[in-house]
Write a protein that holds these residues in place. Structure first.
Motif, PDB file in Angstrom:
ATOM      1  N   LEU A 111       0.851  -1.193   0.000  1.00  0.00           N
ATOM      2  CA  LEU A 111       0.000   0.000   0.000  1.00  0.00           C
ATOM      3  C   LEU A 111       0.888   1.245   0.000  1.00  0.00           C
ATOM      4  O   LEU A 111       1.192   1.808   1.049  1.00  0.00           O
ATOM      5  CB  LEU A 111      -0.944  -0.035   1.209  1.00  0.00           C
ATOM      6  N   HIS A 112       1.292   1.676  -1.189  1.00  0.00           N
ATOM      7  CA  HIS A 112       2.277   2.748  -1.333  1.00  0.00           C
ATOM      8  C   HIS A 112       1.708   4.129  -0.985  1.00  0.00           C
ATOM      9  O   HIS A 112       2.354   4.903  -0.283  1.00  0.00           O
ATOM     10  CB  HIS A 112       2.819   2.755  -2.759  1.00  0.00           C
ATOM     11  N   TYR A 113       0.554   4.456  -1.516  1.00  0.00           N
ATOM     12  CA  TYR A 113      -0.076   5.745  -1.206  1.00  0.00           C
ATOM     13  C   TYR A 113      -0.745   5.650   0.161  1.00  0.00           C
ATOM     14  O   TYR A 113      -1.494   4.703   0.431  1.00  0.00           O
ATOM     15  CB  TYR A 113      -1.121   6.104  -2.260  1.00  0.00           C
ATOM     16  N   PHE A 114      -0.517   6.650   1.022  1.00  0.00           N
ATOM     17  CA  PHE A 114      -1.051   6.525   2.372  1.00  0.00           C
ATOM     18  C   PHE A 114      -2.575   6.604   2.399  1.00  0.00           C
ATOM     19  O   PHE A 114      -3.209   5.992   3.263  1.00  0.00           O
ATOM     20  CB  PHE A 114      -0.437   7.579   3.310  1.00  0.00           C
ATOM     21  N   THR A 115      -3.168   7.335   1.466  1.00  0.00           N
ATOM     22  CA  THR A 115      -4.628   7.338   1.369  1.00  0.00           C
ATOM     23  C   THR A 115      -5.135   5.930   1.097  1.00  0.00           C
ATOM     24  O   THR A 115      -6.117   5.477   1.705  1.00  0.00           O
ATOM     25  CB  THR A 115      -5.100   8.285   0.243  1.00  0.00           C
ATOM     26  N   ASP A 116      -4.459   5.226   0.206  1.00  0.00           N
ATOM     27  CA  ASP A 116      -4.792   3.836  -0.099  1.00  0.00           C
ATOM     28  C   ASP A 116      -4.584   2.969   1.141  1.00  0.00           C
ATOM     29  O   ASP A 116      -5.387   2.073   1.439  1.00  0.00           O
ATOM     30  CB  ASP A 116      -3.922   3.357  -1.260  1.00  0.00           C
TER      31      ASP A 116
ATOM     32  N   PHE B 276       1.461  10.143  -8.812  1.00  0.00           N
ATOM     33  CA  PHE B 276       2.893  10.426  -8.651  1.00  0.00           C
ATOM     34  C   PHE B 276       3.759   9.238  -9.069  1.00  0.00           C
ATOM     35  O   PHE B 276       4.770   9.423  -9.755  1.00  0.00           O
ATOM     36  CB  PHE B 276       3.202  10.802  -7.194  1.00  0.00           C
ATOM     37  N   MET B 277       3.378   8.030  -8.670  1.00  0.00           N
ATOM     38  CA  MET B 277       4.219   6.874  -8.977  1.00  0.00           C
ATOM     39  C   MET B 277       4.278   6.605 -10.475  1.00  0.00           C
ATOM     40  O   MET B 277       5.357   6.358 -11.025  1.00  0.00           O
ATOM     41  CB  MET B 277       3.710   5.639  -8.230  1.00  0.00           C
TER      42      MET B 277
ATOM     43  N   ASP C  35       6.435  -3.163 -17.284  1.00  0.00           N
ATOM     44  CA  ASP C  35       5.156  -2.656 -17.777  1.00  0.00           C
ATOM     45  C   ASP C  35       3.960  -3.180 -16.990  1.00  0.00           C
ATOM     46  O   ASP C  35       2.986  -2.456 -16.772  1.00  0.00           O
ATOM     47  CB  ASP C  35       4.989  -3.020 -19.255  1.00  0.00           C
ATOM     48  N   SER C  36       4.019  -4.427 -16.558  1.00  0.00           N
ATOM     49  CA  SER C  36       2.882  -4.992 -15.818  1.00  0.00           C
ATOM     50  C   SER C  36       2.710  -4.304 -14.469  1.00  0.00           C
ATOM     51  O   SER C  36       1.582  -4.032 -14.031  1.00  0.00           O
ATOM     52  CB  SER C  36       3.063  -6.501 -15.623  1.00  0.00           C
ATOM     53  N   ALA C  37       3.834  -3.984 -13.812  1.00  0.00           N
ATOM     54  CA  ALA C  37       3.758  -3.291 -12.523  1.00  0.00           C
ATOM     55  C   ALA C  37       3.244  -1.863 -12.712  1.00  0.00           C
ATOM     56  O   ALA C  37       2.433  -1.383 -11.911  1.00  0.00           O
ATOM     57  CB  ALA C  37       5.125  -3.277 -11.845  1.00  0.00           C
ATOM     58  N   ILE C  38       3.695  -1.208 -13.768  1.00  0.00           N
ATOM     59  CA  ILE C  38       3.227   0.161 -14.047  1.00  0.00           C
ATOM     60  C   ILE C  38       1.724   0.162 -14.295  1.00  0.00           C
ATOM     61  O   ILE C  38       0.997   1.015 -13.792  1.00  0.00           O
ATOM     62  CB  ILE C  38       3.987   0.755 -15.253  1.00  0.00           C
ATOM     63  N   SER C  39       1.261  -0.802 -15.051  1.00  0.00           N
ATOM     64  CA  SER C  39      -0.168  -0.904 -15.331  1.00  0.00           C
ATOM     65  C   SER C  39      -0.963  -1.130 -14.055  1.00  0.00           C
ATOM     66  O   SER C  39      -2.035  -0.535 -13.865  1.00  0.00           O
ATOM     67  CB  SER C  39      -0.434  -2.050 -16.314  1.00  0.00           C
ATOM     68  N   ALA C  40      -0.431  -1.966 -13.159  1.00  0.00           N
ATOM     69  CA  ALA C  40      -1.114  -2.237 -11.885  1.00  0.00           C
ATOM     70  C   ALA C  40      -1.179  -0.980 -11.027  1.00  0.00           C
ATOM     71  O   ALA C  40      -2.207  -0.696 -10.405  1.00  0.00           O
ATOM     72  CB  ALA C  40      -0.390  -3.360 -11.146  1.00  0.00           C
ATOM     73  N   ILE C  41      -0.091  -0.218 -11.016  1.00  0.00           N
ATOM     74  CA  ILE C  41      -0.068   1.026 -10.245  1.00  0.00           C
ATOM     75  C   ILE C  41      -1.073   2.026 -10.805  1.00  0.00           C
ATOM     76  O   ILE C  41      -1.783   2.709 -10.051  1.00  0.00           O
ATOM     77  CB  ILE C  41       1.356   1.635 -10.229  1.00  0.00           C
ATOM     78  N   ARG C  42      -1.164   2.102 -12.118  1.00  0.00           N
ATOM     79  CA  ARG C  42      -2.124   3.031 -12.738  1.00  0.00           C
ATOM     80  C   ARG C  42      -3.565   2.662 -12.382  1.00  0.00           C
ATOM     81  O   ARG C  42      -4.406   3.539 -12.171  1.00  0.00           O
ATOM     82  CB  ARG C  42      -1.920   3.054 -14.249  1.00  0.00           C
TER      83      ARG C  42
ATOM     84  N   LEU D 278       0.712  13.662  -5.581  1.00  0.00           N
ATOM     85  CA  LEU D 278       0.967  12.949  -4.328  1.00  0.00           C
ATOM     86  C   LEU D 278      -0.006  13.393  -3.255  1.00  0.00           C
ATOM     87  O   LEU D 278      -0.351  14.574  -3.163  1.00  0.00           O
ATOM     88  CB  LEU D 278       2.407  13.207  -3.869  1.00  0.00           C
ATOM     89  N   ASP D 279      -0.460  12.445  -2.445  1.00  0.00           N
ATOM     90  CA  ASP D 279      -1.442  12.759  -1.402  1.00  0.00           C
ATOM     91  C   ASP D 279      -0.793  13.174  -0.097  1.00  0.00           C
ATOM     92  O   ASP D 279      -1.132  14.207   0.481  1.00  0.00           O
ATOM     93  CB  ASP D 279      -2.382  11.568  -1.175  1.00  0.00           C
TER      94      ASP D 279
END
Length: 288
Positions: A137-142, A171-172, A186-193, A234-235
């Motif tokens: 859970l990278h974003y603290f809001t998340d 931001f990520m 690319d798969s990780a970037i897509s998941a982050i998006r 960024l949050d």
């Protein structure tokens, strides 16, 4: 035993498998065991969650600040346990995990590294399960929203006087080179998006700096305080724990990068943030 062998031995990482893969250096394993021994001597059972997390957190004052403690192996995500240094988020996560370790019917025989790792995994990862880098859970809001769904915390920002606002969180995905695990992945970037898209479906909330003093009486020691920032995409830029001192004011107990250790702010939170050029307000979550 040669000095070189001793140093190498101490820096080795031990990994074991249970419900999750865990990485913990031998010095960190020893630090964990030492901390458990000391906490076992404190009467934590009589305290509510807010009192308990505050009592535990105060025993970490002076511990070193350390960046990127979770990014030990960029090729494989594991539950990293680090008790010899903390960044702001891992400090909060570890304080919650220790509070959970000392909650309910858990007696001393269950206060093991493996059991602790399972609690930390539940807090740190989406839906409580480690499934690669993007499940963290990278974003603290998340982080707050997911841990609220798990019943660990409750976001009380709006309840105590905060306001909602709109901001696009990306931001990520727009700073890929800042995250080694995303570079050429690319798969990780897509998941982050996808995660960012989901975050952006619901308005954010904050108590603006000018209003903190007005709602200060509604904040409790042990509440999780996140500092909302004005950085594009960024949050949140920093997190810590609320601490009400003898003067009745709320301060921030946190792992401070500028101080290089876990400290309590030298001013009440409202005054400490008053002239900030980075932060616009705070969010508040309460431990269940």
């Amino acid at each position: 035993m040669s000095k070189q062998f001793f140093v190498t031995f101490c820096l080795l990482f031990i990994t074991f498998y249970g419900k999750c893969q865990v990485t913990c250096s031998l010095p960190n394993k020893k630090a964990f065991e030492t901390k458990i021994d000391s906490l076992n001597k404190i009467d934590l059972d009589s305290l509510n969650p807010s009192q308990k997390i505050t009592s535990i957190a105060e025993t970490f004052l002076g511990e070193p600040y350390m960046e990127k403690t979770l990014d030990i192996d960029i090729k494989k995500e594991t539950v990293v346990i680090n008790f010899t240094g903390f960044d702001c988020t891992t400090f909060v996560e570890n304080m919650i995990a220790l509070t959970k370790l000392y909650t309910g019917d858990q007696n001393e025989k269950y206060r093991t590294l493996e059991h602790y790792a399972s609690i930390l995994e539940h807090i740190r990862y989406r839906n409580g399960k480690l499934k690669g880098y993007t499940s963290r859970l990278h974003y603290f809001t998340d982080w707050v929203r997911n841990n609220q769904a798990k019943g660990i915390v409750k976001d009380i920002t709006v309840e105590i006087g905060g306001q909602t606002y709109d901001k696009n969180i990306d931001f990520m995905s727009t700073h890929i080179t800042a995250y080694d695990q995303l570079v050429k992945n690319d798969s990780a970037i897509s998941a982050i998006r996808l995660i960012e898209d989901d975050l952006n479906q619901t308005p954010l909330s904050q108590i603006y700096i000018k209003d903190i003093s007005k709602v200060e009486s509604k904040i409790q020691s042990g509440d999780i305080i996140a500092l909302v920032c004005n950085v594009k995409g960024l949050d949140v830029a920093h997190v810590g724990l609320a601490l009400r001192k003898e003067d009745g004011r709320i301060y921030l107990l946190h792992a401070s990068q500028s101080k290089g250790k876990v400290v309590i702010t030298d001013k009440p939170l409202a005054e400490w943030l008053k002239n900030s050029k980075l932060n616009t307000g705070i969010t508040v979550a309460r431990l269940n």
